[in-house]
Structure formats: C-alpha cells, structure tokens
Design an enzyme around this catalytic site. Structure first.
Site, PDB file in Angstrom:
ATOM      1  N   TYR A  61       0.850  -1.203   0.000  1.00  0.00           N
ATOM      2  CA  TYR A  61       0.000   0.000   0.000  1.00  0.00           C
ATOM      3  C   TYR A  61       0.883   1.249   0.000  1.00  0.00           C
ATOM      4  O   TYR A  61       0.887   2.027   0.975  1.00  0.00           O
ATOM      5  CB  TYR A  61      -0.898   0.050   1.243  1.00  0.00           C
ATOM      6  CG  TYR A  61      -1.903  -1.081   1.385  1.00  0.00           C
ATOM      7  CD1 TYR A  61      -2.299  -1.859   0.305  1.00  0.00           C
ATOM      8  CD2 TYR A  61      -2.471  -1.367   2.627  1.00  0.00           C
ATOM      9  CE1 TYR A  61      -3.221  -2.886   0.453  1.00  0.00           C
ATOM     10  CE2 TYR A  61      -3.395  -2.389   2.783  1.00  0.00           C
ATOM     11  CZ  TYR A  61      -3.758  -3.141   1.684  1.00  0.00           C
ATOM     12  OH  TYR A  61      -4.672  -4.155   1.846  1.00  0.00           O
ATOM     13  N   HIS A  80      -0.863 -12.252   1.854  1.00  0.00           N
ATOM     14  CA  HIS A  80      -1.681 -11.238   1.164  1.00  0.00           C
ATOM     15  C   HIS A  80      -2.135 -11.686  -0.232  1.00  0.00           C
ATOM     16  O   HIS A  80      -1.326 -11.913  -1.121  1.00  0.00           O
ATOM     17  CB  HIS A  80      -0.849  -9.953   1.043  1.00  0.00           C
ATOM     18  CG  HIS A  80      -1.633  -8.738   0.653  1.00  0.00           C
ATOM     19  ND1 HIS A  80      -1.072  -7.500   0.597  1.00  0.00           N
ATOM     20  CD2 HIS A  80      -2.933  -8.572   0.303  1.00  0.00           C
ATOM     21  CE1 HIS A  80      -1.987  -6.609   0.235  1.00  0.00           C
ATOM     22  NE2 HIS A  80      -3.123  -7.252   0.033  1.00  0.00           N
TER      23      HIS A  80
HETATM   24  P1  NAD Z   1     -13.243   0.896   1.508  1.00  0.00           P
HETATM   25  O1  NAD Z   1     -14.438   0.176   1.021  1.00  0.00           O
HETATM   26  O2  NAD Z   1     -13.049   0.995   2.964  1.00  0.00           O
HETATM   27  O3  NAD Z   1     -13.210   2.332   0.794  1.00  0.00           O
HETATM   28  C1  NAD Z   1     -12.160   3.224   1.010  1.00  0.00           C
HETATM   29  C2  NAD Z   1     -12.473   4.511   0.266  1.00  0.00           C
HETATM   30  O4  NAD Z   1     -13.566   5.139   0.902  1.00  0.00           O
HETATM   31  C3  NAD Z   1     -11.311   5.480   0.345  1.00  0.00           C
HETATM   32  O5  NAD Z   1     -11.320   6.268  -0.836  1.00  0.00           O
HETATM   33  C4  NAD Z   1     -11.675   6.345   1.549  1.00  0.00           C
HETATM   34  O6  NAD Z   1     -11.030   7.589   1.464  1.00  0.00           O
HETATM   35  C5  NAD Z   1     -13.171   6.427   1.378  1.00  0.00           C
HETATM   36  N1  NAD Z   1     -13.913   6.681   2.626  1.00  0.00           N
HETATM   37  C6  NAD Z   1     -13.690   6.190   3.866  1.00  0.00           C
HETATM   38  N2  NAD Z   1     -14.598   6.634   4.752  1.00  0.00           N
HETATM   39  C7  NAD Z   1     -15.447   7.429   4.038  1.00  0.00           C
HETATM   40  C8  NAD Z   1     -16.589   8.169   4.378  1.00  0.00           C
HETATM   41  N3  NAD Z   1     -17.073   8.208   5.621  1.00  0.00           N
HETATM   42  N4  NAD Z   1     -17.225   8.865   3.397  1.00  0.00           N
HETATM   43  C9  NAD Z   1     -16.776   8.843   2.128  1.00  0.00           C
HETATM   44  N5  NAD Z   1     -15.672   8.154   1.743  1.00  0.00           N
HETATM   45  C10 NAD Z   1     -15.025   7.454   2.683  1.00  0.00           C
HETATM   46  O7  NAD Z   1     -12.004   0.173   0.806  1.00  0.00           O
HETATM   47  P2  NAD Z   1     -10.580  -0.263   1.261  1.00  0.00           P
HETATM   48  O8  NAD Z   1      -9.761   0.867   1.782  1.00  0.00           O
HETATM   49  O9  NAD Z   1     -10.064  -1.031   0.107  1.00  0.00           O
HETATM   50  O10 NAD Z   1     -10.798  -1.344   2.407  1.00  0.00           O
HETATM   51  C11 NAD Z   1     -10.549  -1.098   3.751  1.00  0.00           C
HETATM   52  C12 NAD Z   1      -9.201  -1.641   4.204  1.00  0.00           C
HETATM   53  O11 NAD Z   1      -9.246  -3.064   4.230  1.00  0.00           O
HETATM   54  C13 NAD Z   1      -7.999  -1.311   3.313  1.00  0.00           C
HETATM   55  O12 NAD Z   1      -7.524  -0.021   3.583  1.00  0.00           O
HETATM   56  C14 NAD Z   1      -7.056  -2.405   3.700  1.00  0.00           C
HETATM   57  O13 NAD Z   1      -6.465  -2.099   4.949  1.00  0.00           O
HETATM   58  C15 NAD Z   1      -7.998  -3.592   3.871  1.00  0.00           C
HETATM   59  N6  NAD Z   1      -8.133  -4.399   2.635  1.00  0.00           N
HETATM   60  C16 NAD Z   1      -7.381  -5.523   2.501  1.00  0.00           C
HETATM   61  C17 NAD Z   1      -7.462  -6.291   1.356  1.00  0.00           C
HETATM   62  C18 NAD Z   1      -6.623  -7.517   1.228  1.00  0.00           C
HETATM   63  O14 NAD Z   1      -5.921  -7.886   2.152  1.00  0.00           O
HETATM   64  N7  NAD Z   1      -6.631  -8.183   0.105  1.00  0.00           N
HETATM   65  C19 NAD Z   1      -8.321  -5.920   0.320  1.00  0.00           C
HETATM   66  C20 NAD Z   1      -9.116  -4.789   0.480  1.00  0.00           C
HETATM   67  C21 NAD Z   1      -9.013  -4.039   1.643  1.00  0.00           C
END
Ligand code: NAD
Length: 313
Positions: free
Chosen positions: A56, A117
């Site tokens: 990331y 991952h």
């Molecule tokens: P998410 O669905 O949480 O969306 C994140 C997006 O939404 C970002 O653009 C953020 O700025 C925005 N956002 C957050 N809060 C908001 C709000 N209140 N209003 C409007 N926009 C908002 O997607 P994500 O970040 O991909 O998933 C969460 C976390 O999970 C990741 O940061 C990561 O740590 C983890 N993750 C892991 C994997 C994996 O291991 N394969 C895959 C996906 C996510």
C-alpha cells in the site's frame, strides 16, 4: 466504541478497524501530516485495530510514524506478506525478509497479525507448505503473534484451512464480500466459527463504490456493478442520505464479524465512520426505508463479483 474478541486470538479489538490502504495514497494523493493526524484521532476515539501492507505505497512508514509515541498496548497492527508493488512472492525466504522490512518501517518489535496477502495470486499449496511454516518460525521468535490470510475468492480460505493443523491460521481477511451489493461471506461464517478462526471483513464501501465521489480508476468491478452502485449512491443523495454511512452500517451489523475495516486517511472520515457506528443502534425508520430501496436497486447485481487471481484458485 464497541470491542470484540478476534476468534481464538484473545485480542480485544474495536469492531471498526482502520484500513490503512488510503494512508499510502492508494485511493489518491494524501499528505503525510493529514494521514498521521487521522491515525492519532482514530486512537483517541477508541479505534485500536490498524491494517496495512508493504504494497500500500508508503502506508507502513506513515503508520509507523503515527504510532511512534503511542503506548504499544493501545493498538493492534496487522500487516501482510507475499504481495509487493512489483508482484507476488510467497517463498519462505522472501516472507522472512519482508517481515523484517515491515518491522523496520512500522518501528515495531513485533507484528500482531501477519497475513499472507491475496493468496489467490500464488500457489495455495506453496502457502500451506512454505509460507505458513516460515511464519510459524517467526511466531516462535516473537516477531509475529498471529497468522492470517487474505484474498477475494472465498474458496481459498476453505482450501487452506482444510489442510493446516487447527490453530495454525488464526484469522482471515475477506474483502468486498460483506457489503450492500455482495454478502456472500455469510455462507462461510459457520465454517469459520467452527474452526475458531477470527473474521475480518474489509471494504464495506466496496473500495469506493459506495462513496459519493465514486471508485478509483483502477477499481476491478465490471461496469454493470459500478453503474448499479452509482445509481444507489445518487438515489441516497436525492433522499438526503449518505450512501457511505448506509453501507458502513450494513457491514457493521453482523455480530459474527469481529472487525470491519474501512479505508481512511482524514480525521473527517474517522469522525463520520465512528458516527455511523455509534448510530447503528438508533437507526431511524427513514434509514431502514432507504436501506430497502438501495437493496432493490442493487438486486440485479447481488453477489456478483469479478475474477481474481490464478484460474485454478
Ligand atoms: P473501503 O471500502 O473501505 O473504501 C475506502 C475509500 O472510501 C477510500 O477512498 C476512503 O477515502 C473512502 N472513505 C472512507 N470513509 C469514508 C466516508 N465516511 N465517506 C466517504 N468516503 C469514505 O475500501 P478499502 O480501503 O479497500 O478497504 C478497507 C481496508 O481493508 C484497506 O484499507 C485495507 O487495509 C484492507 N483491505 C485488505 C485487502 C486484502 O488484504 N486483500 C483488500 C481490500 C481491503
């Protein structure tokens, strides 16, 4: 803030977890100062679970700087190995180096949870025979406390868990399968509970599909899914509601899921997401109506996903 036990780990974690991908500018440029401030504000307001990865961007470094002055018992950190900006490598040697690099970037003596991952991009048999045994060695050395794995296709979790000793893999991290448009993780929950495996879900906003500003360019969903989610977001806006809040409430409402990870990088998002959680118990009738309307808009794409990883996985 609500806290729960994470599977059999004994870790007491906030149900709302801080997803660290946006800290590394994965969703768009972010200033380090604002990112650091968002982490500290999250801790101040009771979030104690932080998830990052070496792939990331510079998220591990930013998180390390943010946590530097905070007592270690105040937070739980999960990071990952096997996926990097230049590709995948689940070999024992790379994974051992990777954990040392993560420890240095995070400025920590140990990592609470280390996930393999996105294992669907590698050989699942290599993960079982090489990656996990290497991580067990690090567990014995005290560099990591618990082992997890993450990925999109749900079948990968059962494949690995069916083939390792009970208690070897402590947690799984599933993403985009417990959101308004896709809740297919539900089918796997009884199996995971039976195994004592802690459940983390990520991407309640479906990696940006359920935001008013829409998903990033690289979002892998097919147009049909993107269009339906955009329609749902517009519908909510016309009704004076925020799609992100509704989506988050939906994901947080399942008591079998220990942690819902939301990607954040500003204090405003931290406040909004904590507010959505606090409001869960007090959902107005208005909000329940809108949830039904959103579900109806999303019905044609319900549980539709996209191909990810090696075809055999
Ligand atoms: P998410 O669905 O949480 O969306 C994140 C997006 O939404 C970002 O653009 C953020 O700025 C925005 N956002 C957050 N809060 C908001 C709000 N209140 N209003 C409007 N926009 C908002 O997607 P994500 O970040 O991909 O998933 C969460 C976390 O999970 C990741 O940061 C990561 O740590 C983890 N993750 C892991 C994997 C994996 O291991 N394969 C895959 C996906 C996510």
């Amino acid at each position: 803030m609500k806290y729960t036990k994470l599977g059999s780990t004994g870790l007491e974690v906030s149900s709302l977890g801080f997803g660290g991908a946006p800290l590394g500018s994965v969703f768009g440029p972010v200033s380090q100062e604002s990112a650091i401030e968002s982490v500290r504000e999250a801790i101040r307001l009771g979030i104690n679970f932080f998830d990052v990865s070496p792939c990331y961007g510079n998220a591990e470094t930013v998180l390390g700087r943010a946590l530097e002055s905070i007592p270690r018992e105040k937070f739980v950190v999960s990071t990952k190995c096997g996926r990097y900006s230049d590709g995948f490598d689940f070999s024992a040697q790379r994974v051992l180096e990777s954990v040392d690099e993560s420890l240095e970037r995070l400025k920590l003596d140990y990592i609470d949870i280390i996930h393999c991952h996105d294992i669907e991009f590698g050989s699942l048999d290599q993960v079982i025979s090489e990656t996990i045994p290497a991580l067990l060695g690090l567990k014995r050395q005290g560099k990591v406390r618990f082992i997890g794995m993450s990925g999109l296709p749900l079948a990968i979790f059962r494949y690995v868990l069916d083939r390792v000793e009970p208690g070897t893999v402590d947690v799984i991290l599933s993403y985009c399968h417990y959101s308004l448009n896709d809740s297919s993780l539900e089918g796997l929950i009884p199996y995971l509970k039976d195994k004592g495996v802690g459940i983390i879900t990520a991407s309640p906003l479906a990696m940006g599909l359920f935001t008013e500003s829409g998903p990033p360019q690289w979002h892998p969903a097919p147009e049909e899914i993107k269009e339906a989610c955009a329609k749902a977001a517009t519908h909510c806006k016309l009704k004076g509601q925020n799609i992100s809040e509704i989506a988050l409430k939906f994901s947080l409402s399942n008591p079998d899921i220990a942690i819902t990870l939301v990607g954040m990088c500003t204090t405003q998002q931290v406040h909004e997401n904590i507010k959505a959680m606090d409001n869960l118990e007090r959902s107005s009738v208005d909000c329940e109506n809108i949830l039904d309307e959103v579900k109806e808009i999303l019905a044609p794409i319900k549980n539709k996903t996209w191909p990810c990883g090696r075809p055999e996985n």
